[in-house]
Design a protein around this motif. Structure first.
Motif, PDB file in Angstrom:
ATOM      1  N   UNK A 278       9.919  11.859   1.417  1.00  0.00           N
ATOM      2  CA  UNK A 278       8.890  12.192   2.412  1.00  0.00           C
ATOM      3  C   UNK A 278       8.654  11.029   3.362  1.00  0.00           C
ATOM      4  N   UNK A 279       8.671   9.812   2.841  1.00  0.00           N
ATOM      5  CA  UNK A 279       8.481   8.636   3.693  1.00  0.00           C
ATOM      6  C   UNK A 279       9.653   8.417   4.636  1.00  0.00           C
ATOM      7  N   UNK A 280      10.803   8.979   4.295  1.00  0.00           N
ATOM      8  CA  UNK A 280      11.997   8.820   5.127  1.00  0.00           C
ATOM      9  C   UNK A 280      12.097   9.896   6.197  1.00  0.00           C
ATOM     10  N   UNK A 281      11.128  10.809   6.235  1.00  0.00           N
ATOM     11  CA  UNK A 281      11.224  11.987   7.101  1.00  0.00           C
ATOM     12  C   UNK A 281      10.264  11.927   8.285  1.00  0.00           C
ATOM     13  N   UNK A 282      10.730  12.492   9.389  1.00  0.00           N
ATOM     14  CA  UNK A 282       9.921  12.651  10.606  1.00  0.00           C
ATOM     15  C   UNK A 282      10.270  13.988  11.235  1.00  0.00           C
ATOM     16  N   UNK A 283       9.259  14.674  11.683  1.00  0.00           N
ATOM     17  CA  UNK A 283       9.475  15.936  12.391  1.00  0.00           C
ATOM     18  C   UNK A 283      10.324  16.914  11.580  1.00  0.00           C
ATOM     19  N   UNK A 284      10.153  16.880  10.238  1.00  0.00           N
ATOM     20  CA  UNK A 284      10.862  17.818   9.379  1.00  0.00           C
ATOM     21  C   UNK A 284      12.298  17.451   9.068  1.00  0.00           C
ATOM     22  N   UNK A 285      12.746  16.255   9.454  1.00  0.00           N
ATOM     23  CA  UNK A 285      14.113  15.821   9.198  1.00  0.00           C
ATOM     24  C   UNK A 285      14.114  14.426   8.578  1.00  0.00           C
ATOM     25  N   UNK A 286      15.173  14.124   7.822  1.00  0.00           N
ATOM     26  CA  UNK A 286      15.316  12.807   7.192  1.00  0.00           C
ATOM     27  C   UNK A 286      15.972  11.853   8.183  1.00  0.00           C
ATOM     28  N   UNK A 287      15.368  10.677   8.371  1.00  0.00           N
ATOM     29  CA  UNK A 287      15.873   9.729   9.363  1.00  0.00           C
ATOM     30  C   UNK A 287      16.311   8.393   8.780  1.00  0.00           C
ATOM     31  N   UNK A 288      16.121   8.168   7.484  1.00  0.00           N
ATOM     32  CA  UNK A 288      16.561   6.877   6.963  1.00  0.00           C
ATOM     33  C   UNK A 288      16.795   6.954   5.461  1.00  0.00           C
ATOM     34  N   UNK A 289      17.542   5.986   4.969  1.00  0.00           N
ATOM     35  CA  UNK A 289      17.736   5.784   3.532  1.00  0.00           C
ATOM     36  C   UNK A 289      16.614   4.861   3.070  1.00  0.00           C
ATOM     37  N   UNK A 290      15.681   5.340   2.243  1.00  0.00           N
ATOM     38  CA  UNK A 290      14.571   4.484   1.800  1.00  0.00           C
ATOM     39  C   UNK A 290      15.079   3.233   1.083  1.00  0.00           C
ATOM     40  N   UNK A 291      14.437   2.116   1.363  1.00  0.00           N
ATOM     41  CA  UNK A 291      14.894   0.851   0.784  1.00  0.00           C
ATOM     42  C   UNK A 291      13.815   0.171  -0.066  1.00  0.00           C
ATOM     43  N   UNK A 292      12.825  -0.417   0.577  1.00  0.00           N
ATOM     44  CA  UNK A 292      11.847  -1.250  -0.136  1.00  0.00           C
ATOM     45  C   UNK A 292      10.453  -0.631  -0.067  1.00  0.00           C
ATOM     46  N   UNK A 293       9.717  -0.736  -1.165  1.00  0.00           N
ATOM     47  CA  UNK A 293       8.351  -0.211  -1.229  1.00  0.00           C
ATOM     48  C   UNK A 293       7.367  -1.363  -1.217  1.00  0.00           C
ATOM     49  N   UNK A 294       6.406  -1.287  -0.312  1.00  0.00           N
ATOM     50  CA  UNK A 294       5.310  -2.259  -0.289  1.00  0.00           C
ATOM     51  C   UNK A 294       4.052  -1.583  -0.804  1.00  0.00           C
ATOM     52  N   UNK A 295       3.457  -2.121  -1.832  1.00  0.00           N
ATOM     53  CA  UNK A 295       2.188  -1.612  -2.367  1.00  0.00           C
ATOM     54  C   UNK A 295       1.152  -2.730  -2.340  1.00  0.00           C
ATOM     55  N   UNK A 296      -0.075  -2.348  -2.143  1.00  0.00           N
ATOM     56  CA  UNK A 296      -1.164  -3.324  -2.116  1.00  0.00           C
ATOM     57  C   UNK A 296      -1.873  -3.390  -3.465  1.00  0.00           C
ATOM     58  N   UNK A 297      -2.535  -4.537  -3.691  1.00  0.00           N
ATOM     59  CA  UNK A 297      -3.295  -4.747  -4.918  1.00  0.00           C
ATOM     60  C   UNK A 297      -4.519  -5.598  -4.594  1.00  0.00           C
ATOM     61  N   UNK A 298      -5.382  -5.768  -5.570  1.00  0.00           N
ATOM     62  CA  UNK A 298      -6.550  -6.644  -5.447  1.00  0.00           C
ATOM     63  C   UNK A 298      -6.228  -7.959  -6.159  1.00  0.00           C
ATOM     64  N   UNK A 299      -6.281  -9.054  -5.422  1.00  0.00           N
ATOM     65  CA  UNK A 299      -6.091 -10.393  -5.993  1.00  0.00           C
ATOM     66  C   UNK A 299      -7.455 -11.071  -6.063  1.00  0.00           C
ATOM     67  N   UNK A 300      -7.640 -11.925  -7.054  1.00  0.00           N
ATOM     68  CA  UNK A 300      -8.940 -12.582  -7.164  1.00  0.00           C
ATOM     69  C   UNK A 300      -8.814 -13.993  -7.727  1.00  0.00           C
ATOM     70  N   UNK A 301      -9.786 -14.819  -7.343  1.00  0.00           N
ATOM     71  CA  UNK A 301      -9.861 -16.212  -7.756  1.00  0.00           C
ATOM     72  C   UNK A 301     -10.724 -16.286  -9.015  1.00  0.00           C
TER      73      UNK A 301
END
Length: 455
Positions: A148-171
């Motif tokens: 789904x992340x590789x798709x636009x306008x109902x078509x696939x446009x790329x080979x998915x490569x790297x996933x960036x996810x966020x987290x909570x960091x704390x001191x």
């Protein structure tokens, strides 16, 4: 052909003045080779061919670096002369213009969803659906939900490569000094609780002030919790395809941040952040209790020579809008094919194998490929962050749990680049008290609708 190239050049030139940020800044050999879309006949003698691949910095990531080295040793590509291009200062303009001018470009990195939509609309990258069918690869098996992340306008446009996810960091030191319990390793706090904790962690004044929460002038800091609640960046648009900024979730998100800046004073103001040129790595100076950022913080925490510190860092799930189910936002980048590729089918095969090999060597960020075991993931941090009491299993849970809800962090839809620019301009006026919240929402709605409908 000349007319097609001319139209493409016009489309590209319409976009070259625009750019989108990307925080930026990703089994055995037989596994990747056996899963390849090629057949035994593919290793037979073939005519030599050059493949030109623009990676613009992704080649500096250790997993891609190793993938690039190994793919050139595979028999199936013995006839291929690989020409890899690394970081390019004017990448977002020069490469699309080269493509529009008809120059050979086979594979191009797509750094984030805004660029992906932009290039798909402009014809800078081509849909892959027919090529995928021709090769017989099962894209859903290879990439699961990230198709789904590789798709636009109902078509696939790329080979998915790297996933960036966020987290909570704390001191941990700041939490210890104030007697506030650490965030739970598995159960996320809500955004309201995040604000309350930030207030408790805040102390001092002036240059010696300790802020409960870190802030960067990035869109995710002022609308992130809204798209988390609504389900992703496509929800910046309503059912009619116009601006959805009047949805109450956006007002709540902006108002929470405004109150943390100006009422609680638990996070630096927008104006102060801009004038002081606060950067993403500034969290490592020990002045902030909590920080929401992506997995790229882990290498900083591990590098105590570049970022010396006398405090321990902790990692927890991102705050959520409600409930105790883990949610996060992020992006999936990928490898796309240019309309000027010398051999689009071969380019797709190479893109798939680079994806598989990168997954094999993934160490600090998860690969989108679902068919290769990522056995090295986070091991380096389990060792380097052992003194912070951070374990590999904890990082795997926070950054790769299949039970977590993952939403796209970028605005996805018609004229998204200009739409985001309008949102940024108006929200900044609100954060510096130039406009009130009601005016801000109204201005975004009016200007947003116009730009979304512009041809």
């Amino acid at each position: 052909m000349k007319r097609t190239v001319s139209l493409l050049l016009v489309a590209v030139l319409a976009f070259v003045v625009l750019s989108a940020c990307s925080n930026s800044t990703e089994n055995s050999n037989s596994t990747a080779t056996n899963q390849s879309v090629s057949t035994p006949e593919s290793v037979a003698k073939k005519d030599p061919i050059k493949m030109i691949i623009h990676l613009n910095g992704i080649d500096e990531d250790i997993k891609m670096k190793k993938a690039m080295e190994e793919i050139q040793t595979l028999d199936k590509y013995s006839h291929v002369a690989f020409e890899f291009h690394g970081r390019e200062a004017d990448f977002l303009t020069s490469v699309p213009i080269s493509i529009a001018g008809g120059k050979q470009v086979d594979i191009i990195i797509v750094a984030n969803p805004i660029i992906q939509q932009q290039w798909a609309d402009a014809g800078t990258i081509v849909p892959l659906d027919d090529l995928i069918k021709e090769t017989g690869v099962d894209f859903n098996q290879e990439f699961g939900p990230y198709v789904e992340n590789a798709s636009n306008n109902g078509q696939i446009f790329m080979v998915p490569h790297n996933i960036t996810r966020w987290a909570l960091y704390y001191n941990k030191s700041i939490f210890d000094k104030t007697g506030v319990p650490y965030p739970d390793d598995k159960i996320p706090m809500t955004w309201d609780q995040y604000r309350d904790v930030a207030k408790k962690l805040t102390s001092g004044s002036g240059a010696d002030k300790t802020y409960g929460a870190f802030y960067l002038p990035w869109g995710t800091f002022w609308y992130g919790d809204a798209i988390m609640e609504l389900g992703g960046g496509e929800n910046f648009y309503n059912d009619q395809g116009l601006s959805n900024i009047e949805n109450p979730a956006f007002a709540r998100s902006m108002e929470r941040l405004f109150n943390m800046m100006h009422i609680d004073e638990s996070t630096p103001t927008h104006a102060n952040t801009i004038t002081s040129k606060t950067g993403a790595t500034s969290f490592m100076n020990g002045q902030y209790g909590m920080d929401i950022q992506g997995g790229w913080v882990l290498p900083w925490a591990a590098d105590k020579e570049k970022f010396p510190r006398d405090w321990k860092i902790g990692v927890a799930p991102m705050p959520v809008d409600s409930g105790d189910k883990m949610k996060t936002w992020g992006i999936v980048n990928g490898l796309a094919i240019s309309p000027t590729s010398a051999d689009p089918k071969l380019a797709l095969e190479i893109g798939l194998d680079l994806s598989r090999l990168s997954a094999k060597y993934a160490d600090s960020s998860e690969s989108a490929n679902r068919t290769v075991e990522q056995n090295e993931l986070f091991k380096v941090f389990g060792e380097s962050l052992a003194g912070d009491d951070i374990k590999v299993e904890q990082l795997e849970y926070i950054f790769t749990s299949p039970d977590a809800i993952f939403v796209g962090e970028k605005i996805m839809g018609a004229n998204n680049v200009n739409y985001e620019k309008i949102i940024t301009e108006e929200v900044e006026k609100y954060l510096v008290k130039q406009n009130d919240l009601k005016t801000t929402i109204a201005n975004i709605k009016e200007r947003g609708d116009k730009i979304i409908q512009a041809k």
